[in-house]
Design a protein around this motif. Sequence first.
Motif, PDB file in Angstrom:
ATOM      1  N   TRP A   1      -3.374   1.913   3.022  1.00  0.00           N
ATOM      2  CA  TRP A   1      -2.536   0.725   3.185  1.00  0.00           C
ATOM      3  C   TRP A   1      -1.829   0.356   1.882  1.00  0.00           C
ATOM      4  N   ARG A   2      -1.529   1.365   1.053  1.00  0.00           N
ATOM      5  CA  ARG A   2      -0.885   1.089  -0.240  1.00  0.00           C
ATOM      6  C   ARG A   2       0.451   0.372  -0.071  1.00  0.00           C
TER       7      ARG A   2
ATOM      8  N   GLU B   1       1.693  -1.201   2.455  1.00  0.00           N
ATOM      9  CA  GLU B   1       1.552  -2.518   3.088  1.00  0.00           C
ATOM     10  C   GLU B   1       1.083  -3.553   2.070  1.00  0.00           C
ATOM     11  N   ALA B   2       0.168  -3.147   1.184  1.00  0.00           N
ATOM     12  CA  ALA B   2      -0.314  -4.071   0.163  1.00  0.00           C
ATOM     13  C   ALA B   2       0.802  -4.479  -0.788  1.00  0.00           C
ATOM     14  N   LEU B   3       1.606  -3.512  -1.197  1.00  0.00           N
ATOM     15  CA  LEU B   3       2.712  -3.831  -2.112  1.00  0.00           C
ATOM     16  C   LEU B   3       3.768  -4.698  -1.428  1.00  0.00           C
ATOM     17  N   ALA B   4       4.061  -4.401  -0.160  1.00  0.00           N
ATOM     18  CA  ALA B   4       5.051  -5.199   0.566  1.00  0.00           C
ATOM     19  C   ALA B   4       4.575  -6.635   0.745  1.00  0.00           C
ATOM     20  N   THR B   5       3.276  -6.807   1.000  1.00  0.00           N
ATOM     21  CA  THR B   5       2.724  -8.156   1.126  1.00  0.00           C
ATOM     22  C   THR B   5       2.764  -8.883  -0.212  1.00  0.00           C
ATOM     23  N   ALA B   6       2.348  -8.206  -1.267  1.00  0.00           N
ATOM     24  CA  ALA B   6       2.344  -8.825  -2.591  1.00  0.00           C
ATOM     25  C   ALA B   6       3.748  -9.209  -3.038  1.00  0.00           C
ATOM     26  N   ALA B   7       4.730  -8.385  -2.686  1.00  0.00           N
ATOM     27  CA  ALA B   7       6.104  -8.639  -3.113  1.00  0.00           C
ATOM     28  C   ALA B   7       6.653  -9.953  -2.582  1.00  0.00           C
ATOM     29  N   GLN B   8       6.058 -10.460  -1.508  1.00  0.00           N
ATOM     30  CA  GLN B   8       6.553 -11.702  -0.922  1.00  0.00           C
ATOM     31  C   GLN B   8       6.301 -12.924  -1.790  1.00  0.00           C
TER      32      GLN B   8
ATOM     33  N   GLU C   1     -12.310  -5.567 -17.479  1.00  0.00           N
ATOM     34  CA  GLU C   1     -11.741  -5.590 -18.826  1.00  0.00           C
ATOM     35  C   GLU C   1     -11.081  -6.907 -19.187  1.00  0.00           C
ATOM     36  N   ALA C   2     -10.770  -7.735 -18.186  1.00  0.00           N
ATOM     37  CA  ALA C   2     -10.073  -9.001 -18.435  1.00  0.00           C
ATOM     38  C   ALA C   2     -10.410  -9.962 -17.306  1.00  0.00           C
ATOM     39  N   THR C   3      -9.949 -11.200 -17.455  1.00  0.00           N
ATOM     40  CA  THR C   3     -10.152 -12.211 -16.414  1.00  0.00           C
ATOM     41  C   THR C   3      -8.915 -12.271 -15.531  1.00  0.00           C
ATOM     42  N   TYR C   4      -9.102 -12.044 -14.248  1.00  0.00           N
ATOM     43  CA  TYR C   4      -7.990 -12.079 -13.297  1.00  0.00           C
ATOM     44  C   TYR C   4      -8.206 -13.210 -12.295  1.00  0.00           C
ATOM     45  N   ASP C   5      -7.097 -13.796 -11.865  1.00  0.00           N
ATOM     46  CA  ASP C   5      -7.157 -14.866 -10.875  1.00  0.00           C
ATOM     47  C   ASP C   5      -7.212 -14.318  -9.455  1.00  0.00           C
ATOM     48  N   LEU C   6      -6.634 -13.149  -9.251  1.00  0.00           N
ATOM     49  CA  LEU C   6      -6.575 -12.565  -7.913  1.00  0.00           C
ATOM     50  C   LEU C   6      -6.430 -11.062  -8.020  1.00  0.00           C
ATOM     51  N   VAL C   7      -7.189 -10.339  -7.200  1.00  0.00           N
ATOM     52  CA  VAL C   7      -7.090  -8.877  -7.115  1.00  0.00           C
ATOM     53  C   VAL C   7      -6.524  -8.536  -5.742  1.00  0.00           C
ATOM     54  N   ILE C   8      -5.490  -7.698  -5.705  1.00  0.00           N
ATOM     55  CA  ILE C   8      -4.814  -7.353  -4.457  1.00  0.00           C
ATOM     56  C   ILE C   8      -4.921  -5.850  -4.232  1.00  0.00           C
ATOM     57  N   PHE C   9      -5.345  -5.463  -3.037  1.00  0.00           N
ATOM     58  CA  PHE C   9      -5.383  -4.043  -2.694  1.00  0.00           C
ATOM     59  C   PHE C   9      -5.337  -3.895  -1.182  1.00  0.00           C
ATOM     60  N   GLY C  10      -4.946  -2.703  -0.734  1.00  0.00           N
ATOM     61  CA  GLY C  10      -4.956  -2.408   0.687  1.00  0.00           C
ATOM     62  C   GLY C  10      -6.314  -1.901   1.116  1.00  0.00           C
TER      63      GLY C  10
ATOM     64  N   VAL D   1      -9.908 -12.228  -3.917  1.00  0.00           N
ATOM     65  CA  VAL D   1      -9.375 -10.941  -3.451  1.00  0.00           C
ATOM     66  C   VAL D   1      -8.402 -11.184  -2.302  1.00  0.00           C
ATOM     67  N   LEU D   2      -7.300 -10.445  -2.306  1.00  0.00           N
ATOM     68  CA  LEU D   2      -6.427 -10.360  -1.141  1.00  0.00           C
ATOM     69  C   LEU D   2      -6.500  -8.932  -0.646  1.00  0.00           C
ATOM     70  N   ARG D   3      -7.202  -8.712   0.478  1.00  0.00           N
ATOM     71  CA  ARG D   3      -7.379  -7.381   1.042  1.00  0.00           C
ATOM     72  C   ARG D   3      -6.390  -7.220   2.203  1.00  0.00           C
ATOM     73  N   VAL D   4      -5.394  -6.351   2.013  1.00  0.00           N
ATOM     74  CA  VAL D   4      -4.312  -6.193   2.973  1.00  0.00           C
ATOM     75  C   VAL D   4      -4.681  -5.142   4.007  1.00  0.00           C
ATOM     76  N   SER D   5      -4.454  -5.459   5.282  1.00  0.00           N
ATOM     77  CA  SER D   5      -4.764  -4.548   6.365  1.00  0.00           C
ATOM     78  C   SER D   5      -3.826  -4.830   7.528  1.00  0.00           C
ATOM     79  N   GLY D   6      -3.592  -3.811   8.326  1.00  0.00           N
ATOM     80  CA  GLY D   6      -2.762  -3.997   9.509  1.00  0.00           C
ATOM     81  C   GLY D   6      -1.284  -3.888   9.193  1.00  0.00           C
ATOM     82  N   PRO D   7      -0.447  -3.990  10.219  1.00  0.00           N
ATOM     83  CA  PRO D   7       0.998  -3.909  10.025  1.00  0.00           C
ATOM     84  C   PRO D   7       1.499  -5.024   9.101  1.00  0.00           C
TER      85      PRO D   7
END
Length: 272
Positions: free
Chosen positions: A12-13, A15-22, A79-88, A114-120
């Motif tokens: 879902w690579r 799809e994850a990038l398309a969702t994040a781009a929004q 390695e660092a502090t992140y506010d949100l991790v996004i992946f498919g 975490v934002l876990r992207v799945s589906g169309p």
Amino acid sequence: MNLLIYAGPGPWRNEALATAAQFVGQVATSVTLVTGGGIRHADLLDDAVAQLGLPPDVQIKRRVVEGTPQEAILTVAGEATYDLVIFGRFQRPLERLLPLRRSDALTRRLRTAVLRVSGPVRPIIRRILLASGGDQHTFATARYAALMATPLGASVTLLHVVSQQPVVFEALAPLAADEATFLAGDTPEADTLRRAAAWLRERGITVATRVRFGLVLDEILAELHEGDYDVLAVGTHHTAGPLDRVLLEDLTGDLLDRCPRTVLVARRIAHD
């Protein structure tokens, strides 16, 4: 916000990038793009930069790591502090049926939201369903839902399920005949829903409130389907020990396994 996005190979690579781009271009100050599998996948990070279309003031970092996608994410997240991790989602539909292949394993190990992207891919995220347990974790989840809803102009529906499962202390379970009665009541859960809704409205977000009665997991998934929501937002926390794991229902893990849509998993903020 400091965001970590997995941009390497995966089912879902795109799809994850398309969702994040929004929305990431409107909320991020820094974005780290990571891939597993070593240098042979480095070009995917350049491709991700083009797909995300980030504004010039957003700092972009690239990290190429050996190992699996999950190992790469955990390495860079440490390695660092992140506010949100996004992946498919990394499992294909049939793989989720195999024993010991729980899809929430990576989310469990990460210490951040975490934002876990799945589906169309939904062309535009317009409706977010926030599943509330009726406790203070609701407000941390609302904060993360607002981070998505505000730049997108999306609405948020607060859902609480009054469980029909037997509980140890049945006399302490909230009682209500219907949705309206529950929302007008003086239970802590009803008060939490009212305050969370008010907090979101103060930030200009359109809010609705729903109450359902039944098995919690089934009712959340039914509302997600019937309301045709784009994202499910849930809260979770790390269990302190084996006793917690016995006493607390593993609802977030079950939702990650069964939810056909993108899931936003919030972490409770220390000062909440």
